[in-house]
Write a protein that holds these residues in place. Structure first.
Motif, PDB file in Angstrom:
ATOM      1  N   THR A   1      47.122  16.111  23.674  1.00 26.47           N
ATOM      2  CA  THR A   1      47.303  16.478  22.268  1.00 26.47           C
ATOM      3  C   THR A   1      47.873  15.312  21.464  1.00 26.47           C
ATOM      4  O   THR A   1      47.967  15.399  20.246  1.00 26.47           O
ATOM      5  N   HIS A   2      48.283  14.236  22.146  1.00 25.21           N
ATOM      6  CA  HIS A   2      48.991  13.159  21.452  1.00 25.21           C
ATOM      7  C   HIS A   2      48.038  12.163  20.803  1.00 25.21           C
ATOM      8  O   HIS A   2      46.952  11.893  21.304  1.00 25.21           O
ATOM      9  N   LEU A   3      48.521  11.626  19.692  1.00 25.60           N
ATOM     10  CA  LEU A   3      47.655  10.830  18.817  1.00 25.60           C
ATOM     11  C   LEU A   3      47.021   9.610  19.515  1.00 25.60           C
ATOM     12  O   LEU A   3      45.805   9.442  19.475  1.00 25.60           O
TER      13      LEU A   3
ATOM     14  N   VAL B   1      37.765  11.556  16.356  1.00 29.08           N
ATOM     15  CA  VAL B   1      39.061  12.237  16.422  1.00 29.08           C
ATOM     16  C   VAL B   1      39.350  12.779  15.027  1.00 29.08           C
ATOM     17  O   VAL B   1      38.966  12.177  14.025  1.00 29.08           O
ATOM     18  N   LYS B   2      40.014  13.919  14.988  1.00 32.56           N
ATOM     19  CA  LYS B   2      40.334  14.509  13.688  1.00 32.56           C
ATOM     20  C   LYS B   2      41.747  14.081  13.264  1.00 32.56           C
ATOM     21  O   LYS B   2      42.696  14.250  14.040  1.00 32.56           O
ATOM     22  N   LEU B   3      41.860  13.499  12.085  1.00 33.21           N
ATOM     23  CA  LEU B   3      43.193  13.198  11.550  1.00 33.21           C
ATOM     24  C   LEU B   3      43.654  14.430  10.779  1.00 33.21           C
ATOM     25  O   LEU B   3      42.951  14.901   9.871  1.00 33.21           O
TER      26      LEU B   3
ATOM     27  N   ARG C   1      45.402  19.957   7.574  1.00 32.45           N
ATOM     28  CA  ARG C   1      46.723  19.759   8.171  1.00 32.45           C
ATOM     29  C   ARG C   1      46.867  20.606   9.442  1.00 32.45           C
ATOM     30  O   ARG C   1      46.285  21.695   9.506  1.00 32.45           O
ATOM     31  N   ARG C   2      47.618  20.129  10.414  1.00 34.64           N
ATOM     32  CA  ARG C   2      47.961  20.933  11.590  1.00 34.64           C
ATOM     33  C   ARG C   2      49.236  21.700  11.247  1.00 34.64           C
ATOM     34  O   ARG C   2      50.193  21.099  10.740  1.00 34.64           O
ATOM     35  N   GLU C   3      49.240  22.966  11.561  1.00 37.11           N
ATOM     36  CA  GLU C   3      50.386  23.795  11.203  1.00 37.11           C
ATOM     37  C   GLU C   3      51.669  23.269  11.853  1.00 37.11           C
ATOM     38  O   GLU C   3      51.663  22.883  13.024  1.00 37.11           O
ATOM     39  N   GLY C   4      52.729  23.237  11.065  1.00 33.14           N
ATOM     40  CA  GLY C   4      54.039  22.868  11.635  1.00 33.14           C
ATOM     41  C   GLY C   4      54.318  21.375  11.701  1.00 33.14           C
ATOM     42  O   GLY C   4      55.318  20.973  12.280  1.00 33.14           O
ATOM     43  N   ASP C   5      53.439  20.537  11.140  1.00 30.33           N
ATOM     44  CA  ASP C   5      53.680  19.088  11.160  1.00 30.33           C
ATOM     45  C   ASP C   5      54.535  18.672   9.968  1.00 30.33           C
ATOM     46  O   ASP C   5      54.080  18.729   8.824  1.00 30.33           O
ATOM     47  N   PRO C   6      55.773  18.207  10.198  1.00 26.85           N
ATOM     48  CA  PRO C   6      56.555  17.680   9.082  1.00 26.85           C
ATOM     49  C   PRO C   6      55.942  16.348   8.623  1.00 26.85           C
ATOM     50  O   PRO C   6      55.416  15.601   9.447  1.00 26.85           O
TER      51      PRO C   6
HETATM   52  N1  UFG Z   1      47.547  13.778  14.988  1.00 26.42           N
HETATM   53  C1  UFG Z   1      46.295  13.739  14.396  1.00 26.42           C
HETATM   54  N2  UFG Z   1      45.220  14.052  15.177  1.00 26.42           N
HETATM   55  C2  UFG Z   1      45.327  14.399  16.493  1.00 26.42           C
HETATM   56  C3  UFG Z   1      46.620  14.417  17.085  1.00 26.42           C
HETATM   57  C4  UFG Z   1      47.707  14.101  16.287  1.00 26.42           C
HETATM   58  O1  UFG Z   1      46.141  13.452  13.214  1.00 26.42           O
HETATM   59  O2  UFG Z   1      44.298  14.685  17.127  1.00 26.42           O
HETATM   60  C5  UFG Z   1      48.721  13.451  14.142  1.00 26.42           C
HETATM   61  C6  UFG Z   1      49.708  14.608  14.066  1.00 26.42           C
HETATM   62  O3  UFG Z   1      49.335  15.484  13.040  1.00 26.42           O
HETATM   63  C7  UFG Z   1      51.006  13.865  13.813  1.00 26.42           C
HETATM   64  C8  UFG Z   1      50.831  12.549  14.553  1.00 26.42           C
HETATM   65  O4  UFG Z   1      49.429  12.411  14.753  1.00 26.42           O
HETATM   66  O5  UFG Z   1      51.133  13.594  12.448  1.00 26.42           O
HETATM   67  C9  UFG Z   1      51.509  12.538  15.907  1.00 26.42           C
HETATM   68  O6  UFG Z   1      51.113  13.715  16.632  1.00 26.42           O
HETATM   69  P1  UFG Z   1      51.433  13.938  18.176  1.00 26.42           P
HETATM   70  O7  UFG Z   1      50.812  15.245  18.542  1.00 26.42           O
HETATM   71  O8  UFG Z   1      51.065  12.722  18.944  1.00 26.42           O
HETATM   72  O9  UFG Z   1      53.015  14.044  18.213  1.00 26.42           O
HETATM   73  P2  UFG Z   1      53.992  15.024  17.394  1.00 26.42           P
HETATM   74  O10 UFG Z   1      54.720  14.173  16.401  1.00 26.42           O
HETATM   75  O11 UFG Z   1      53.316  16.207  16.879  1.00 26.42           O
HETATM   76  O12 UFG Z   1      54.925  15.554  18.563  1.00 26.42           O
HETATM   77  C10 UFG Z   1      55.866  14.755  19.227  1.00 26.42           C
HETATM   78  C11 UFG Z   1      55.956  15.190  20.683  1.00 26.42           C
HETATM   79  C12 UFG Z   1      56.455  16.593  20.780  1.00 26.42           C
HETATM   80  C13 UFG Z   1      57.762  16.723  20.036  1.00 26.42           C
HETATM   81  C14 UFG Z   1      57.621  16.235  18.631  1.00 26.42           C
HETATM   82  C15 UFG Z   1      58.948  16.213  17.974  1.00 26.42           C
HETATM   83  O13 UFG Z   1      54.705  15.100  21.290  1.00 26.42           O
HETATM   84  O14 UFG Z   1      56.663  16.924  22.140  1.00 26.42           O
HETATM   85  O15 UFG Z   1      57.100  14.911  18.616  1.00 26.42           O
HETATM   86  O16 UFG Z   1      58.781  16.283  16.626  1.00 26.42           O
HETATM   87  F1  UFG Z   1      58.159  18.006  19.993  1.00 26.42           F
END
Ligand code: UFG
Length: 328
Positions: free
Chosen positions: A192-194, A208-210, A284-289
């Protein structure tokens, strides 16, 4: 204090951050015992002689392990980490992350192990009012994953107060990159990570979807604090050393204090790999600050930690080397 003759139990040592930290502990001269149930970790990430395939819910088994292999401290990584999954099946997050940690703490009590470094997360802050975020920001998780970690932070408080178990709670921001020597890296399924997803887009040609480009940030995409896993692992070493030297329980953010937007990360991936990243802008993905950046002054000032590998280029380069190595 010399690390020699010190043994550390690492739970979740077959996972991404756990395997990198295990290597660094060994490099520093510690003896390491790994406990992992391999539900999400990888057997090949750990030296087989150090690996004990056991679930942290097995309180008696964990206590026995700590008595048979007496250890000075536990570094506790074992947990589920997918925010999205935690909002679909919260029960497995509370069961594994919270109840599993309670079982581990109970086992530590039985085996008389009094030091623990705990993997917490920036997700405990939710949508923080202050950025860069200091450790004094209140708990306000917006997902079950973050809540499962808040609950453990609270357990740790009471185990210290009542049982004298001292803890270092490390709140990670965006763990990324791979061991510069190519020994360990990120390998989640589903991913799931960017950064790994940007690589997959290059490798498969599937865009990949932003997630959103209409955030209140300079380029409209979310900003995160990417911390190289080697720097993150190093934070565990300095934290456990503080405990072994008799330090009190404490909490630290682990980040760089600098943020990169999704588009900036994509640009860095294109620059390092020399390849175009096929991408589309989605909702937007739900819950993304919009903005999550750590204030990690406390870690730097109190424990003398400095990020050394966390330039975006080094993060992407080491991760790209790792992504190509695992495909061979
Ligand atoms: N993103 C995309 N497309 C994707 C995946 C991610 O645009 O396919 C964006 C997300 O919306 C976000 C950024 O890339 O803005 C980073 O996303 P990640 O999923 O890589 O990481 P997160 O910031 O969502 O989550 C990380 C950790 C979590 C932790 C969180 C704390 O992976 O375990 O930080 O805020 F809880």
């Amino acid at each position: 204090m010399s690390p020699h003759n010190r043994r550390i139990l690492v739970t979740g040592g077959a996972g991404y951050i756990g395997s990198n930290t295990t290597l660094q502990l060994l490099d520093a001269g510690y003896d390491v015992v790994v406990a992992d149930n391999l539900s999400r970790g990888h057997r090949e990430a750990v030296d087989p002689q150090r690996l004990h395939v056991i679930d942290i819910h097995d309180t008696e088994g964990m206590a026995r392990l700590m008595m048979e292999k007496p250890c000075d401290a536990v570094i506790h990584f074992a947990a589920y980490i997918a925010v999205g999954e935690s909002m679909k099946v919260p029960e497995i997050y509370f069961e594994n992350n919270t109840c599993g940690s309670l079982s581990l703490l109970t086992a530590m009590r039985k085996a008389n192990v009094k030091n623990i470094v705990f993997s917490s997360t920036a997700a405990v802050y939710g949508m923080p009012a202050r950025v860069p975020i200091p450790e004094t920001e209140p708990f306000a998780p917006v997902n079950a994953y973050g809540e499962s970690k808040v609950m453990v932070e609270k357990l740790l408080h009471w185990f210290d107060l009542i049982h004298g178990v001292r803890s270092m709670r490390l709140r990670y921001f965006n763990a990324s990159g791979a061991d510069p020597n190519g020994r360990a890296g990120e390998d989640h399924e589903p991913e799931t990570h960017l950064i790994p997803l940007l690589f997959r887009a290059i490798q498969t040609g599937e865009p990949v979807k932003l997630f959103g480009d209409d955030y209140p940030t300079p380029d409209g995409t979310c900003i995160r604090d990417y911390i190289h896993v080697t720097d993150l692992a190093r934070a565990h070493i300095v934290a456990v050393e503080k405990l072994l030297a008799g330090g009190d329980s404490d909490v630290f953010n682990v980040g760089t204090g600098h943020g990169f937007s999704v588009k900036e990360v994509l640009n860095a991936v294109e620059a390092v790999t020399g390849r175009k990243v096929p991408h589309v802008i989605g909702p937007r993905r739900e819950g993304d600050p919009p903005l999550l950046v750590a204030d990690s002054t406390k870690l730097q000032e109190r424990l003398g930690w400095r990020p050394e590998f966390s330039s975006i280029e080094t993060i992407v380069e080491t991760a790209w080397n790792w992504a190509n190595r695992t495909r061979r």
